[in-house]
Design an enzyme around this catalytic site. Structure first.
Site, PDB file in Angstrom:
ATOM      1  N   HIS A  36       0.830  -1.208   0.000  1.00 41.58           N
ATOM      2  CA  HIS A  36       0.000   0.000   0.000  1.00 41.58           C
ATOM      3  C   HIS A  36       0.863   1.255   0.000  1.00 41.58           C
ATOM      4  CE1 HIS A  36      -4.044   1.719   0.616  1.00 41.58           C
ATOM      5  NE2 HIS A  36      -3.402   2.712   1.224  1.00 41.58           N
ATOM      6  N   ASP A  38       0.313   5.592  -1.095  1.00 42.27           N
ATOM      7  CA  ASP A  38      -0.650   6.611  -1.509  1.00 42.27           C
ATOM      8  C   ASP A  38      -0.039   7.727  -2.351  1.00 42.27           C
ATOM      9  OD1 ASP A  38      -3.402   6.094  -0.532  1.00 42.27           O
ATOM     10  OD2 ASP A  38      -2.404   5.906   1.399  1.00 42.27           O
ATOM     11  N   GLU A 140      -8.969   1.543  -2.466  1.00 38.11           N
ATOM     12  CA  GLU A 140      -9.095   1.586  -1.005  1.00 38.11           C
ATOM     13  C   GLU A 140     -10.475   2.091  -0.601  1.00 38.11           C
ATOM     14  OE1 GLU A 140      -6.514   3.064   2.872  1.00 38.11           O
ATOM     15  OE2 GLU A 140      -6.229   4.069   0.948  1.00 38.11           O
ATOM     16  N   HIS A 167     -13.388   2.166   3.673  1.00 35.82           N
ATOM     17  CA  HIS A 167     -12.344   3.039   4.195  1.00 35.82           C
ATOM     18  C   HIS A 167     -12.796   3.435   5.607  1.00 35.82           C
ATOM     19  CE1 HIS A 167      -9.693   6.748   4.373  1.00 35.82           C
ATOM     20  NE2 HIS A 167      -8.843   5.755   4.165  1.00 35.82           N
ATOM     21  N   HIS A 208      -8.991  -1.650   7.294  1.00 35.32           N
ATOM     22  CA  HIS A 208     -10.029  -0.627   7.498  1.00 35.32           C
ATOM     23  C   HIS A 208     -11.386  -1.182   7.902  1.00 35.32           C
ATOM     24  CE1 HIS A 208      -8.259   3.298   6.629  1.00 35.32           C
ATOM     25  NE2 HIS A 208      -7.561   2.738   5.671  1.00 35.32           N
ATOM     26  N   HIS A 229      -2.607  -3.044   4.747  1.00 38.75           N
ATOM     27  CA  HIS A 229      -1.830  -2.174   5.645  1.00 38.75           C
ATOM     28  C   HIS A 229      -2.487  -2.137   7.018  1.00 38.75           C
ATOM     29  CE1 HIS A 229      -4.879   0.378   3.826  1.00 38.75           C
ATOM     30  NE2 HIS A 229      -4.538   1.452   4.521  1.00 38.75           N
ATOM     31  N   ASP A 336       2.242   2.010   3.734  1.00 36.03           N
ATOM     32  CA  ASP A 336       1.310   3.156   3.708  1.00 36.03           C
ATOM     33  C   ASP A 336       2.037   4.486   3.573  1.00 36.03           C
ATOM     34  OD1 ASP A 336      -1.155   4.384   3.563  1.00 36.03           O
ATOM     35  OD2 ASP A 336      -1.562   4.307   5.697  1.00 36.03           O
TER      36      ASP A 336
END
Length: 410
Positions: A36, A38, A140, A167, A208, A229, A336
């Site tokens: 993961h 971003d 995600e 999420h 999540h 993650h 992450d």
């Protein structure tokens, strides 16, 4: 409420030279596949995906990720998150997700000599054999499909190979770890989403989601799941982490928990700091699960309430806990990066992976176990999910079910 004590600046001891050298050698032979990152959202926010303005071929001071530091980190495969905040819903969420997918495809094309799109485990291997970093896509949050199995299928066509079921907010069909439970885990449509993901060959990502959703998904799926993650609840009590009973179920399922570096999910002191920040934010009308608004709030709040540091040793503890409960075949890494503001000391950006591997080698992890952690387990899960899909596609047609039909509301 009392203020959290300021954490003293810390500098971890560098691993001894031989450990770091051995770590780099292991990563050269087994390039890490991280679950993961971003960077796509950072590119959207900072430059609108303009990779001339945000040239990741050079070191980028405004991100935690770029090509030079990925190379230093020994990264051979990266799941780029095509995340959009769950404050976006319906068509707006779907459109923004498609823009994120487009942004990743354009990033890969811009740096075609260094990046290669990968949709299968074999394509990861081929990308690395050609000297390029395998670029995979993960969505995600189930809000990205807008309660539409057709949208789910089209994301798969575009290369998305996992969907995180929620999420920070619930979807109409799945409960989030950080929202008030509504459906008790997965609704009938939520189970249909999992079943259709199995048929497609898209990995079910349980980061999540609420613990009830984790358990419902494990009851429903016939393919291995991932946590892209997440860390261990037993070591850091936050709903974003994975309880031991779920970790213990991974061997039967075949899945993998990819331990994250987010300090709030690694360090109990940082988790406590976040709870205090959430309470302070609520007093001014900001909800902690509103990712963007809460981030803006804490950026100012932590000036007088410094966030405690997390450490490499704490990340190692989570990795070893997952290994102890689930087994060495079921642990991976999902850093992450570019998904939060701070990281454990020594792991501040994607160049830090060798320090973590060196710490594991110093704790007598074998090269074979490290190879499974950084690469082998994730590729094995991908291959298993692909194999399940090949079998299902011979017996099962695409689902025509709708949310309204299965859950009784429009």
């Amino acid at each position: 409420m009392t203020d959290m004590p300021a954490s003293a600046p810390t500098t971890p001891p560098e691993p001894d030279g031989s450990s770091l050298e051995r770590a780099r050698a292991v990563l050269a032979e087994h390039p890490l596949v991280d679950g993961h990152n971003d960077l796509p959202w950072a590119a959207r926010e900072q430059t609108g995906y303009d990779f001339d303005a945000l040239d990741i071929a050079a070191r980028v001071p405004t991100t935690q990720t770029d090509l030079p530091r990925l190379a230093e980190g020994g990264v051979g495969g990266q799941f780029w998150s095509v995340f959009v905040p769950s404050t976006l819903q319906g068509d707006a969420a779907v459109a923004a997700t498609l823009e994120q997918v487009d942004g990743v495809h354009r990033m890969i094309a811009t740096y075609a000599g260094r990046l290669a799109l990968a949709r299968t485990a074999d394509e990861v291997e081929r990308a690395n054999a050609s000297g390029r970093l395998a670029s995979l896509l993960g969505a995600e949050g189930g809000h990205s499909i807008g309660c539409s199995l057709g949208t789910l299928r089209m994301l798969h066509v575009l290369g998305v190979r996992y969907l995180t079921l929620t999420h920070n907010d619930n979807t109409p069909w799945a409960d989030s770890a950080t929202d008030v439970p509504v459906v008790g885990g997965l609704s009938a449509f939520g189970r249909e989403v999992v079943t259709e993901m199995n048929r497609l060959g898209m990995m079910v990502d349980l980061s999540h989601v609420a613990a009830t959703t984790m358990r419902a998904a494990l009851e429903t799926t016939v393919a291995p799941v991932i946590f892209s993650h997440s860390s261990a609840l037993a070591l850091c009590d936050t709903p974003r982490n994975v309880p031991d009973d779920v970790l213990a179920a991974l061997p039967a399922n075949g899945g993998v928990c990819m331990v994250t570096f987010v300090p709030e999910f690694v360090s109990p002191a940082t988790a406590a700091w976040r709870l205090e920040a959430a309470a302070a934010a609520a007093e001014v009308g900001v909800e902690a699960r509103d990712w963007e608004a809460f981030g803006r709030f804490t950026a100012g709040w932590q000036v007088e309430h410094p966030k405690p540091d997390a450490t490499i040793e704490q990340v190692v503890a989570h990795l070893e806990h997952v290994r102890e409960v689930a087994g060495i075949d079921h642990v991976g890494i999902g850093g992450d990066y570019d998904g939060t503001d701070t990281f454990p000391v020594g792991l501040e950006d994607v160049s830090g992976y060798p320090r973590l591997v060196a710490a594991l080698l110093e704790r007598s992890w074998s090269r074979a176990d490290v190879a499974q952690l950084v690469r082998g387990n994730t590729l094995r899960v991908m291959r298993d999910v692909e194999a399940v899909a090949r079998d299902l596609q011979t017996t099962r047609a695409p689902s025509l079910a709708t949310f309204a039909e299965l859950d009784g509301t429009a």
